[in-house]
Structure formats: structure tokens, C-alpha cells
Design an enzyme around this catalytic site. Structure first.
Site, short mmCIF file in Angstrom:
data_model
loop_
_atom_site.label_atom_id
_atom_site.label_comp_id
_atom_site.label_asym_id
_atom_site.label_seq_id
_atom_site.Cartn_x
_atom_site.Cartn_y
_atom_site.Cartn_z
N ASP A 101 3.88 -5.44 11.73
CA ASP A 101 3.00 -4.44 11.11
C ASP A 101 3.55 -3.03 11.36
OD1 ASP A 101 0.99 -3.33 9.65
OD2 ASP A 101 -0.64 -3.87 11.00
N ASN A 130 0.81 -1.23 0.00
CA ASN A 130 0.00 0.00 0.00
C ASN A 130 0.85 1.28 0.00
OD1 ASN A 130 0.80 -0.46 2.68
ND2 ASN A 130 -1.07 0.40 3.55
N HIS A 135 3.75 6.68 10.67
CA HIS A 135 3.07 7.90 10.23
C HIS A 135 3.78 9.08 10.89
CE1 HIS A 135 -0.18 5.72 8.28
NE2 HIS A 135 -0.26 4.94 9.34
O1 DOR Z 1 -3.04 0.12 11.27
C1 DOR Z 1 -2.83 -0.10 10.08
N1 DOR Z 1 -1.93 0.60 9.38
N2 DOR Z 1 -3.51 -1.08 9.46
C2 DOR Z 1 -3.45 -1.26 8.13
O2 DOR Z 1 -4.08 -2.14 7.63
C3 DOR Z 1 -2.63 -0.38 7.29
C4 DOR Z 1 -1.54 0.19 8.07
C5 DOR Z 1 -0.88 1.32 7.35
O3 DOR Z 1 -0.50 1.15 6.20
O4 DOR Z 1 -0.70 2.38 7.97
ZN ZN Z 2 -0.12 -3.67 7.81
ZN ZN Z 3 -3.48 -4.80 7.72
#
Ligand code: DOR
Ligand code: ZN
Ligand code: ZN
Ligand code: ZN
Length: 388
Positions: free
Chosen positions: A258, A52, A262
Site C-alpha cells: 500500500d 485513484n 504524499h
Molecule cells: O491510507 C490510504 N492511502 N488508504 C487509502 O485507501 C488510499 C491511500 C492513498 O491513496 O493515499
Molecule cells: Zn491503497
Molecule cells: Zn485502501
């Protein structure tokens, strides 16, 4: 060259099956350089990057472009998950052997989901599907309801994306996988119920594996109250009643961070506008080693969940590339070294964490990728990572 590891312990290099390095597209959040440096500092020797980005990794051209970026900038080994969009591109990307095809169930509806599973099933070789399991309709319905009640209390986010949204999605994904004999990996499992559904599916010969994040493993919804949007993530942290913990680890296949960086100004927006995601690369191993020091986990758990299982699930060997654990990737840990989680010291661009202030005992002190020292006592050395 000889490496002096003193009285420290050597573990195989950790694999992070789930990172977001934001490259290309969001250099203010992270790049492949800063992200991979954070990985090296956290004891990870291989990372698998999510699609993404901007543009997303949905076509062969974009996949090759991201590969070039990673080859140029990464200080650790890497692999790439592919996005799914168009059937023809799925075929083309498949030839490049992505780590998996990633499906965001919170963004697509059932009809499209079936199409994608079917397209991937039609490929000449078996390919893994990674799933973000939150049901789109359930998320929409619950989010609309919470928004309409007018509250902007961060806590309501937990009800905007409730456990039910995840449980339904896991049920849909495992049912499809069973019917089509697809191989699926459920990312960031966060509820007891979804883990039960996965266990049951495994018992019925469904080819499904599960991943948990350090925050879903170690935190619960009370941290959303404590840290506000710093703890905002999808799926959300769960109420104690639903949340998973180290007691459930034997039912889980992988810990994936994960790592979702940001910027702080984005995180300071109101709950509905702040982005979701927690940067975890530099906190995960110290937090887990602390659990080992407290006898709540073992080194065996760490090896299984962050090395052996991810290497097997993401098929490192059969890709004809480097087999992890066979190319001198390792991490040296000092089990006596203590510290306090301090985001100001992070190498990631995202200098925030719901784990801020946590006391840890046990830290990575050296990371070695293919025989090259890439991190020694917090100092990073340039190395060119290779695709796995
Ligand atoms: O918390 C999340 N952040 N969940 C996601 O599915 C995407 C991810 C992101 O790309 O920031
Ligand atoms: Zn993720
Ligand atoms: Zn995810
Ligand atoms: Zn390697």
C-alpha cells in the site's frame, strides 16, 4: 552477461499487489518513474498500481492512457487495477484484463456495491474484485462524532475509523461474494476479527483472499502518537488488542505495501486535513528480512506472500502474459547487511516513514527484471518494464 552475487541469497522477484504511483495527476507526490525506481531499490520486480489517480482509471480511455505512462516510465514490470464507475466502462476495461476491479467501500453505499458486484459478475470472464473494506456509514458516523468533540489530537483518528468499520465491511463483502460466487481480495486487513471473518468465509467456499501491509503487520496505534500524521493511514493502525502480527501470517495470503506517497507539507496539516498513506516500497523487504534473521519469519513466508500468492491471485499466467518467476525476475539479498531506516535516503518522493530509525539486518542488494539488472547496490539502471 554473468552476474556475480558473491555469498548472497537469491529470491524470486517480489510482486507488490498494491501501490499508488499517483501518475497521472499528482507528480509532486510520485510518478511512475520515481515509484518504480523505489520498487527496484526495494527488491520488487512487479507492481500493481491502484486507480485513484487524477483522472481515476475508471474508463477504457484512462486505462489505456495510464498503460502508456507506465510503459514509458516504469523500470519494473507492472499491472493496473481498474476503478469502477459506470457499467459500460466496466465491460470495456474488462477486455484489457485489469489486475482487478477496485472498490472503495468507504466511498460507496450498499446499493451501489451490489450493482457493481452484479455488473462484474455479468462479464463473460471471471474477474477479481479488490476491496478497500471500511464501511462508509460507520466511518461517517464515527468521524462526525470524533470531529464534534473538538479534539485535534492525532490519536483520535483511530476512533474515527474504528475496527468495527472494517469488520462490517468485510462481512458485507464476503456475504456478497458468497451469494454471487464472486472472487474478492480484501486489501490491507488490519483487525483480528476481519481475518476471522475471512477464514470463516473461506471455510464456506467463499472465493476470498487477504492482504496485509507491513505497517499493519509490524506497528500498532501507539505509532500514531509517536509519529503523528506520518503514521496516518486508512485503515488506521490498530490498538494492540485488535492488531495483527507475524503470528497470524499463516492465515494471510499476500503482503502488499500500500505504498501511498504524499508530500511532507500535506502531512504537516492538522489530523483531519492531512492525507492518509505511508510509502513502504523501500522499507518492506529490509524489515521482513530482519524478521527472518530473528527467526520470526522464513524465506518461505516471503516467497509465498510476496511472489507465489500474488502471481496466482492476480492471475499472471492466465492473462496470456509473462508468468512471474519464469522471466528471470529476481532479487539478491545480503542477510548480513545492517542499516537504519532513513527516509532522507529514499528514492520515492515521499521521504518520511513511521519506520524511521528502525534497525534492520538483511537488505536487497541487486534487483533483476527479465534478466536486466535494474538495481545494483542502490544504483538504478534504466529498463523498460512490461505489463504482466
Ligand atoms: O491510507 C490510504 N492511502 N488508504 C487509502 O485507501 C488510499 C491511500 C492513498 O491513496 O493515499
Ligand atoms: Zn491503497
Ligand atoms: Zn485502501
Ligand atoms: Zn516480470
Amino acid at each position: 552477461e554473468e552476474i556475480d552475487i558473491k555469498r548472497n541469497i537469491v529470491l524470486p522477484g517480489l510482486i507488490d499487489s498494491h501501490v499508488h504511483f499517483r501518475d497521472p495527476g499528482f507528480p509532486e507526490k510520485e510518478t511512475f518513474k520515481t515509484g518504480s525506481i523505489a520498487a527496484a531499490c526495494g527488491g520488487f520486480t512487479t507492481v500493481l498500481d491502484m486507480p485513484n489517480t487524477n483522472p481515476p482509471t475508471n474508463t477504457k480511455k484512462e486505462f489505456l492512457e495510464k498503460l502508456k505512462i507506465a510503459e514509458k516510465k516504469s523500470v519494473v514490470d507492472f499491472g493496473l487495477h481498474a476503478g469502477v464507475d459506470d457499467a459500460l466502462e466496466i465491460k470495456k476495461i474488462a477486455e484489457l484484463k485489469p489486475a482487478s476491479f477496485k472498490i472503495y467501500m468507504d466511498l460507496i453505499d450498499d446499493e451501489h456495491l451490489l450493482d457493481i458486484f452484479t455488473e462484474i459478475k455479468r462479464l463473460p470472464e471471471d474477474h477479481l474484485i479488490s476491496v478497500h473494506a471500511e464501511d462508509k456509514d460507520t466511518v461517517k458516523e464515527c468521524t462526525d462524532k470524533m470531529k464534534s468533540n473538538g479534539s485535534i489530537d492525532p490519536e483520535i483518528y483511530a476512533d474515527a475509523r474504528p475496527p468495527l468499520a472494517e469488520d462490517i465491511a468485510v462481512l458485507k463483502a464476503t456475504s456478497l461474494a458468497k451469494q454471487l460466487n464472486s472472487s474478492i481480495h480484501i486489501c490491507h486487513v488490519s483487525t483480528k476479527k476481519s481475518l476471522d471473518i475471512i477464514q470463516e468465509a473461506k471455510g464456506e467456499n467463499c472465493r476470498v483472499t487477504s492482504e496485509i501491509t507491513p505497517h499493519h503487520l509490524l506497528l500498532d496505534a501507539s505509532y500514531f502518537k509517536k509519529c503523528g500524521n506520518i503514521a496516518k493511514t486508512n485503515p488506521p493502525l490498530r490498538d494492540k488488542k485488535y492488531a495483527l502480527g507475524v503470528n497470524e501470517l499463516e492465515k494471510i495470503d499476500v503482503i502488499g505495501t500500500d505504498h501511498a506517497p504524499h508530500t511532507i507539507p500535506e502531512k504537516e496539516k492538522i489530523v483531519w486535513e492531512a492525507p492518509s498513506g505511508i510509502p513502504n516500497l523501500e522499507t518492506t523487504l529490509p524489515l521482513l528480512l530482519t524478521e527472518v534473521n530473528q527467526n520470526k519469519m522464513t524465506f518461505g513466508d516471503i516467497k509465498r506472500l510476496l511472489c507465489e500468492k500474488p502471481a496466482e491471485i492476480f492471475n499472471f499466467k492466465n492473462k496470456g502474459k509473462i508468468a512471474e518467476g519464469m522471466d528471470a525476475d529476481f532479487v539478491v539479498v545480503d542477510m548480513k547487511k545492517e542499516g537504519i531506516i532513513n527516509p532522507d535516503e529514499f528514492k520515492t518522493k515521499a521521504k518520511y516513514s513511521p519506520f524511521k530509525g528502525f534497525k534492520v539486518k538483511g537488505m536487497p542488494v541487486m534487483t533483476v527484471v527479465r534478466g536486466n539488472v535494474v538495481m545494483d547496490n542502490g544504483e538504478v539502471f534504466e529498463n523498460s518494464g512490461k505489463i504482466v
